[in-house]
Design a protein around this motif. Structure first.
Motif: not given
Length: 169
Positions: A1-26
């Motif tokens: 099975m493939k294992i994926i490690f995701v740097d959560g805050y790095n992704v939140i800051n990079s994805w357009p749909n999450l970057n805007g959301m973090k401004e009012y709710s991390f």
């Protein structure tokens, strides 16, 4: 099975749909990312470690929440997500296919040395979008538009009679 490690805050800051959301709710952005990853992991049959930095929170202890497809980790005080991921990748070694999702250049170089494959946050975002499209297509394919309802086959007068019979009138 493939294992994926995701740097959560790095992704939140990079994805357009999450970057805007973090401004009012991390918390909202973290939960949305978690939900997206659960769908992705279940569809692609992989294991995901979603790692969030806790290194700047004094007194913070490591917290791990394990689920079927996604393990969420908040690192302890003075431990970065990068160092946590490096250690885990090193522990697993080359026994499994490992992908690390981060846009951190130094982290990417370290991951290569440990035998894992790196994927930038935006590359992963596009991969997630493709998976969501495939899920939507599969769901639409399985949805039957013509369900052969009785009302499609008989007239209104008969439907009214049947309804009266059903209600005992």
């Amino acid at each position: 099975m493939k294992i994926i490690f995701v740097d959560g805050y790095n992704v939140i800051n990079s994805w357009p749909n999450l970057n805007g959301m973090k401004e009012y709710s991390f918390d909202g952005a973290r939960n949305k990312l978690h939900d997206i990853l659960v769908n992705y992991a279940s569809y692609n049959n992989c294991r995901i470690y979603l790692v969030f930095d806790g290194h700047k929170v004094a007194g913070n202890i490591e917290k791990v929440y394990e689920e079927k497809f996604v393990t969420t980790v908040f690192t302890k005080f003075e431990q970065t997500a990068d160092s946590y991921i490096e250690k885990k990748v090193n522990d697993i070694g080359r026994r499994a296919e490992i992908i690390v999702v981060t846009s951190d250049w130094l982290e990417q170089q370290t991951i290569f040395q440990r035998g894992a494959v790196r994927m930038s946050s935006l590359e992963f975002y596009n991969d997630v979008l493709k998976s969501e499209e495939k899920i939507d297509k599969r769901m639409k394919k399985n949805y039957v538009k013509n369900r052969n309802l009785l009302s499609d086959s008989v007239g209104d007068e008969i439907l009214a009679k049947l309804e009266r019979m059903r209600r005992g009138r």
